[in-house]
Write a protein that holds these residues in place. Structure first.
Motif, short mmCIF file in Angstrom:
data_model
loop_
_atom_site.label_atom_id
_atom_site.label_comp_id
_atom_site.label_asym_id
_atom_site.label_seq_id
_atom_site.Cartn_x
_atom_site.Cartn_y
_atom_site.Cartn_z
N VAL A 213 0.37 17.46 1.83
CA VAL A 213 -0.41 16.21 1.76
C VAL A 213 0.49 15.03 1.45
N ARG A 214 1.36 15.17 0.47
CA ARG A 214 2.25 14.05 0.10
C ARG A 214 3.14 13.66 1.28
N HIS A 215 3.66 14.65 1.98
CA HIS A 215 4.53 14.36 3.12
C HIS A 215 3.79 13.58 4.20
N ASP A 216 2.59 14.05 4.57
CA ASP A 216 1.86 13.43 5.68
C ASP A 216 1.31 12.06 5.31
N VAL A 217 0.88 11.87 4.06
CA VAL A 217 0.37 10.56 3.65
C VAL A 217 1.48 9.52 3.72
N MET A 218 2.66 9.85 3.21
CA MET A 218 3.76 8.89 3.25
C MET A 218 4.21 8.63 4.67
N HIS A 219 4.22 9.68 5.50
CA HIS A 219 4.74 9.53 6.86
C HIS A 219 3.74 8.79 7.74
N ALA A 220 2.53 9.29 7.82
CA ALA A 220 1.53 8.67 8.70
C ALA A 220 1.06 7.33 8.15
N GLY A 221 0.96 7.19 6.82
CA GLY A 221 0.52 5.93 6.24
C GLY A 221 1.44 4.78 6.55
#
Length: 336
Positions: A213-221
Motif C-alpha cells: 500500500v505504501r509503495h503504490d500510494v507514493m508511486h501512483a499518487g
C-alpha cells in the motif's frame, strides 16, 4: 609567539572567531526568511487573487479530491490481490484462451465500483499475478467506464434520455475489448514494464499488505498530482467560446468533446453531469465525451506511464483514443 586576530578566543564566550567574518547561525536565517515572506506576501496575494489562478486552483483541487478516494480504494484492492489472492485463482477464473479472457475481464469491470484511478493499480496487480496483459488492460478500461456507480450516475444525469445508459455500457465494453484484442495481436512484452517493487518474502501478510500500500500510494499518487496539474493548466487557458463554435459541426463536435474529455480529466463518477450540461452538443458527441474520458485523460496517462512505463503509455493512449472515438460514433449512430 605572535597571536593573530583570527586565533584569539573571545573573552567570556569560550568560542573561537572564524576567519572571513561573523558566523551565520540558524536564528539569523530564520529572521531573513521571515523578512522575505513579509516582502513578497503582497505580490503572492495578488497573484492568488487572479481569476486564471483561481480557476487553476479550483480545477486542480477538484480533480485531486475526486480521484484520491478511488485511488486509495484501488491501491488497497491492488495490495489485497498481490498478498492474499493466490495466482492459481486467476488461472481458474479466466479462460485459458486470451481471446476469450479479454471479454470476460472486460465484463468483470462492470461489477467493481471505482474510477480510472482505482483501475490502474488493480490492473498492475493483475499483471503481476500472472493475468495475461490483454485481459488486464481490458479490465483497466472497462472498470471505470461501465461500473454500476457510473451507470447509475449516467441514468440520473440523462433522466430524459435512458438510451444514453445503454449506449455508454455498450460503447465502453466494446472499446475495452477491442483494445484488449489489439494488444493481444500487436502488443510487445518490452513495451510493458512494471516498476520495481520491494520483496515481501518472509514477512507476515499484514506487513506485506501495508508495504505494498505504501509503495503504490507514493508511486501512483505522485503521478495523479502531475496529471491534475496539467489538466488544471489546460482548463484555465482554453477559451470557452471554442465549444460554441465546435458544436455547430457534427464531426468537429465529436472531436472537440473527445479532446475536452482528455483535458478535463474528470472522475468517471462525475463526468455524466458535465456531459448532460453540454446541451449545445449532440447525444453522440456527449457519448464520446463519456467513453473517452474514463479511458484516456491526462491524469490517467500519467498514472499509466508510472505503472506500466512510458513506452506503454505513449502507444496505448493514442490507440485507445482512436478506438474509443470510433466505437462511440458507431454506437451513437445505432442506439442514439
Amino acid at each position: 609567539m605572535a597571536v593573530t586576530q583570527e586565533t584569539v578566543t573571545q573573552e567570556g564566550t569560550g568560542r573561537r572567531s572564524r576567519p572571513g567574518g561573523p558566523r551565520v547561525d540558524s536564528s539569523l536565517l530564520l529572521v531573513l526568511a521571515l523578512l522575505l515572506v513579509l516582502l513578497v506576501q503582497s505580490p503572492v496575494r495578488r497573484a492568488l487573487a487572479a481569476p486564471v489562478l483561481q480557476s487553476w486552483l479550483t480545477v486542480f483541487v477538484a480533480v485531486v479530491v475526486q480521484a484520491l478516494p478511488f485511488l486509495v480504494f484501488g491501491v488497497l484492492l491492488s495490495a489485497a490481490l498481490a498478498v492474499f489472492v493466490p495466482p492459481s485463482f486467476f488461472a481458474r477464473a479466466l479462460p485459458g484462451r486470451t481471446a476469450l479472457a479479454v471479454p470476460v475481464a472486460g465484463a468483470a469491470g462492470a461489477v467493481l465500483p471505482g474510477c480510472e484511478c482505482a483501475s490502474v493499480p488493480v490492473a498492475g496487480a493483475l499483471v503481476r499475478r500472472g493475468v495475461t496483459p490483454a485481459a488486464a488492460l481490458a479490465f483497466l478500461l472497462s472498470a471505470p467506464a461501465i461500473n454500476p456507480v457510473v451507470l447509475t450516475a449516467t441514468a440520473v444525469a440523462f433522466s430524459g434520455e435512458p438510451r444514453m445508459v445503454l449506449a455508454r455500457f455498450v460503447a465502453g465494453l466494446l472499446a475495452a475489448c477491442v483494445m484488449g484484442w489489439l494488444w493481444q495481436r500487436l502488443g510487445r512484452a518490452d513495451w510493458l514494464r512494471l516498476p520495481a517493487r520491494d520483496s515481501y518474502d518472509g514477512r507476515s501478510r499484514g506487513a506485506a499488505f501495508w508495504g505494498s500500500v505504501r509503495h503504490d500510494v507514493m508511486h501512483a499518487g505522485g503521478f495523479l498530482v502531475v496529471g491534475a496539474a496539467a489538466a488544471a493548466t489546460l482548463k484555465a487557458v482554453v477559451p470557452e467560446g471554442w465549444l460554441r463554435v465546435a458544436a455547430d459541426h457534427p464531426v468537429v463536435s465529436v472531436l472537440a468533446l473527445a479532446v475536452l474529455a482528455v483535458l478535463l480529466s474528470i472522475c468517471s463518477e462525475a463526468d455524466a453531469f458535465v456531459a448532460a450540461s453540454l446541451t449545445q452538443f449532440s447525444l453522440t458527441a456527449r457519448l464520446t465525451f463519456l467513453v473517452v474520458g474514463p479511458m484516456v485523460d491526462l491524469k490517467l496517462f500519467a498514472m499509466q506511464a508510472g505503472t506500466f512505463g512510458r513506452a506503454f503509455a505513449l502507444r496505448f493512449a493514442p490507440a485507445t483514443f482512436a478506438v474509443a472515438v470510433t466505437v462511440s460514433v458507431l454506437t451513437g449512430a445505432v442506439l442514439l
